[in-house]
Design an enzyme around this catalytic site. Structure first.
Site, PDB file in Angstrom:
ATOM      1  CD  GLU A  26     -12.790 -73.288  23.171  1.00  0.00           C
ATOM      2  OE1 GLU A  26     -12.389 -73.577  24.293  1.00  0.00           O
ATOM      3  OE2 GLU A  26     -13.679 -73.893  22.503  1.00  0.00           O
ATOM      4  CB  SER A  74     -26.329 -76.080  17.885  1.00  0.00           C
ATOM      5  OG  SER A  74     -26.459 -77.285  18.393  1.00  0.00           O
ATOM      6  CD  GLU A  83     -29.335 -74.445  24.648  1.00  0.00           C
ATOM      7  OE1 GLU A  83     -28.531 -75.495  24.131  1.00  0.00           O
ATOM      8  OE2 GLU A  83     -30.003 -73.941  23.867  1.00  0.00           O
ATOM      9  CB  CYS A 128     -24.059 -81.877  28.021  1.00  0.00           C
ATOM     10  SG  CYS A 128     -25.498 -81.384  27.592  1.00  0.00           S
ATOM     11  CB  CYS A 179     -18.004 -77.612  22.407  1.00  0.00           C
ATOM     12  SG  CYS A 179     -18.905 -76.790  23.545  1.00  0.00           S
ATOM     13  CB  CYS A 204     -22.765 -74.504  29.297  1.00  0.00           C
ATOM     14  SG  CYS A 204     -24.573 -75.030  28.516  1.00  0.00           S
ATOM     15  CB  CYS A 220     -20.276 -80.819  26.806  1.00  0.00           C
ATOM     16  SG  CYS A 220     -19.928 -79.139  26.243  1.00  0.00           S
ATOM     17  CB  CYS A 224     -18.056 -72.512  15.521  1.00  0.00           C
ATOM     18  SG  CYS A 224     -18.671 -73.435  16.784  1.00  0.00           S
TER      19      CYS A 224
HETATM   20  N1  SAH Z   1     -25.400 -76.067  23.593  1.00  0.00           N
HETATM   21  C1  SAH Z   1     -25.722 -76.264  22.167  1.00  0.00           C
HETATM   22  C2  SAH Z   1     -24.598 -75.665  21.261  1.00  0.00           C
HETATM   23  C3  SAH Z   1     -23.210 -75.951  21.584  1.00  0.00           C
HETATM   24  S1  SAH Z   1     -22.355 -77.604  21.728  1.00  0.00           S
HETATM   25  C4  SAH Z   1     -25.810 -77.673  22.105  1.00  0.00           C
HETATM   26  O1  SAH Z   1     -25.731 -78.524  22.822  1.00  0.00           O
HETATM   27  O2  SAH Z   1     -26.435 -78.043  21.005  1.00  0.00           O
HETATM   28  C5  SAH Z   1     -22.218 -78.118  20.025  1.00  0.00           C
HETATM   29  C6  SAH Z   1     -22.365 -79.332  19.584  1.00  0.00           C
HETATM   30  O3  SAH Z   1     -21.221 -79.960  20.275  1.00  0.00           O
HETATM   31  C7  SAH Z   1     -23.293 -80.204  20.441  1.00  0.00           C
HETATM   32  O4  SAH Z   1     -24.265 -81.103  19.467  1.00  0.00           O
HETATM   33  C8  SAH Z   1     -22.955 -81.100  21.626  1.00  0.00           C
HETATM   34  O5  SAH Z   1     -23.756 -82.123  21.719  1.00  0.00           O
HETATM   35  C9  SAH Z   1     -21.268 -81.338  20.759  1.00  0.00           C
HETATM   36  N2  SAH Z   1     -20.480 -81.783  21.628  1.00  0.00           N
HETATM   37  C10 SAH Z   1     -20.037 -80.874  22.938  1.00  0.00           C
HETATM   38  N3  SAH Z   1     -19.293 -81.564  23.558  1.00  0.00           N
HETATM   39  C11 SAH Z   1     -18.691 -82.633  22.702  1.00  0.00           C
HETATM   40  C12 SAH Z   1     -17.580 -83.615  22.762  1.00  0.00           C
HETATM   41  N4  SAH Z   1     -16.778 -83.723  23.728  1.00  0.00           N
HETATM   42  N5  SAH Z   1     -17.443 -84.571  21.558  1.00  0.00           N
HETATM   43  C13 SAH Z   1     -18.309 -84.421  20.634  1.00  0.00           C
HETATM   44  N6  SAH Z   1     -19.488 -83.394  20.379  1.00  0.00           N
HETATM   45  C14 SAH Z   1     -19.382 -82.772  21.546  1.00  0.00           C
HETATM   46 FE1  SF4 Z   2     -24.315 -79.375  26.728  1.00  0.00          FE
HETATM   47 FE2  SF4 Z   2     -24.303 -77.591  24.622  1.00  0.00          FE
HETATM   48 FE3  SF4 Z   2     -24.003 -76.837  27.076  1.00  0.00          FE
HETATM   49 FE4  SF4 Z   2     -22.126 -78.254  26.007  1.00  0.00          FE
HETATM   50  S1  SF4 Z   2     -22.643 -76.151  25.423  1.00  0.00           S
HETATM   51  S2  SF4 Z   2     -23.213 -78.411  28.349  1.00  0.00           S
HETATM   52  S3  SF4 Z   2     -23.297 -79.820  25.033  1.00  0.00           S
HETATM   53  S4  SF4 Z   2     -25.847 -77.866  26.255  1.00  0.00           S
END
Ligand code: SAH
Ligand code: SF4
Length: 357
Positions: free
Chosen positions: A96, A200, A169, A120, A342, A116, A123, A109
């Site tokens: 995306e 980020s 990431e 998390c 995301c 990934c 996510c 973005c």
């Molecule tokens: N991997 C990196 C960058 C991509 S995610 C990171 O984790 O920072 C970008 C941002 O979106 C991160 O701050 C992440 O915590 C947030 N994010 C991911 N899934 C989300 C969700 N379902 N709702 C709100 N924020 C989310």
């Molecule tokens: Fe975590 Fe960022 Fe990877 Fe989503 S994209 S799993 S928020 S590290």
């Protein structure tokens, strides 16, 4: 091994490749301008200013192909602020890229990986798991796609900001991401100021340390989401490998060496990390640091039961951060009607397919 593509060639790499193909590297100016400024990667051979020696190189065995990204899906949002693209790559993988903002402030973005590995729990990308790293060309080509759409829909406008906040990431794919950002910020190309580029990270400490020593000064955003190792570890599994204290230490070092503010992202999840007490403990963690807090109310995903807090809760949380004189913003959930969180466009499409196939 994914192949090198035209979009992923820095100016100096392009010069070296031309020289190796026995083309005078003076042609690098014309080729780089056509690819990176005029965005003619796929029509390079017939582009104005591309002379016979380059045309011969492009027809020969040593040619570097363009990166063709195909828009597989596209979601214009009702608010006119976010537009999201699902882009297909040569091997069929999809990522995306999102266009956000308004005239004078357009932001792209971009994704850094297919899926990934960080897992998390809240996510959508983390829920997919990891497929592969993107190449520098695939990252640059996402910015080109958005810039091309901008030029078409908003003549006279151009991309001003880049955030590496799409799928993946970025610091876990360090070299290709830095290569891509070097190309995107090159003043012979898209010419986006390095200060307008944000990387980020979930708190991948070796990557933060590398970024601190990297010659370019990009903005650093770090996703925290928890104030203790116990709480953070439940949301962000890699906290078990790099605990909060190490993440914050790496941030302090980045801030001191780069003389830069660090942006902290906090995804607000109802009843999990959205209380006034959490806000106060976050303030304690950030005390003495040049910090900015970005609050993001959770975008619901299929794989996680959590919910977003109501507006009053978000305001109360932000008030405590403001009272401590830490600057903050609440990221508008503008994309929510188009699943602009995301990884969500991709996972939505996948579940639609399973439903109807
Ligand atoms: N991997 C990196 C960058 C991509 S995610 C990171 O984790 O920072 C970008 C941002 O979106 C991160 O701050 C992440 O915590 C947030 N994010 C991911 N899934 C989300 C969700 N379902 N709702 C709100 N924020 C989310
Ligand atoms: Fe975590 Fe960022 Fe990877 Fe989503 S994209 S799993 S928020 S590290």
């Amino acid at each position: 091994m994914m192949r090198e593509t035209l979009e992923g060639l820095s100016f100096s790499r392009l010069e070296a490749i031309l020289a190796a193909a026995e083309v005078n590297p003076v042609h690098a100016h014309a080729v780089f301008g056509a690819v990176q400024r005029r965005l003619l990667g796929t029509d390079l051979k017939s582009a104005q200013g591309i002379l016979p020696p380059v045309q011969r190189w492009l027809s020969g065995e040593a040619a570097i192909p363009p990166c063709r990204l195909k828009a597989v899906d596209e979601t214009p949002s009702g608010d006119g602020f976010t537009r999201k693209y699902l882009l297909g790559m040569a091997d069929g993988a999809e990522v995306e890229a999102v266009q956000m903002g308004f005239p004078g402030r357009f932001t792209a973005c971009l994704s850094s990986q297919v899926g990934c590995a960080m897992g998390c729990v809240f996510c959508a990308t983390g829920q997919m798991g990891f497929t592969r790293n993107l190449t520098a060309g695939e990252i640059v080509a996402q910015a080109h796609h958005i810039e091309r759409e901008l030029r078409r829909t908003n003549p006279g406008e151009r991309l001003r900001n880049i955030v590496m906040m799409g799928m993946g990431e970025p610091l876990h794919n360090f070299d290709p991401v830095m290569e891509a950002l070097g190309i995107i910020t090159d003043n012979r190309g898209l010419n986006i100021g390095p200060a307008r580029v944000a990387v980020s990270t979930v708190g991948y400490v070796p990557g933060i340390q590398k970024l601190t020593r990297h010659p370019m000064r990009y903005s650093l955003a770090v996703s925290l989401h928890g104030v203790s190792d116990e709480e953070r570890g439940k949301l962000v599994p890699i906290n078990q490998r790099w605990p909060l204290s190490e993440v914050l230490e790496a941030c302090r070092e980045y801030s001191a060496i780069k003389r830069a503010r660090v942006f902290f992202a906090w995804t607000l999840i109802r009843g999990v990390n959205d209380s006034d007490d959490h806000a106060r403990r976050l303030v304690d963690l950030l005390r003495g640091m040049n910090a900015h807090v970005n609050l993001i109310p959770l975008n619901p995903t299929d794989g996680f039961v959590g919910q977003m807090p109501d507006e009053a809760r978000v305001r109360s949380f932000q008030q405590i951060i403001q009272d401590a004189k830490i600057p903050s913003t609440v990221r508008q959930r503008r994309g929510i009607d188009v699943n602009a969180g995301c990884g969500q466009l991709k996972s939505k499409r996948r579940s639609k397919q399973t439903l109807y196939s």
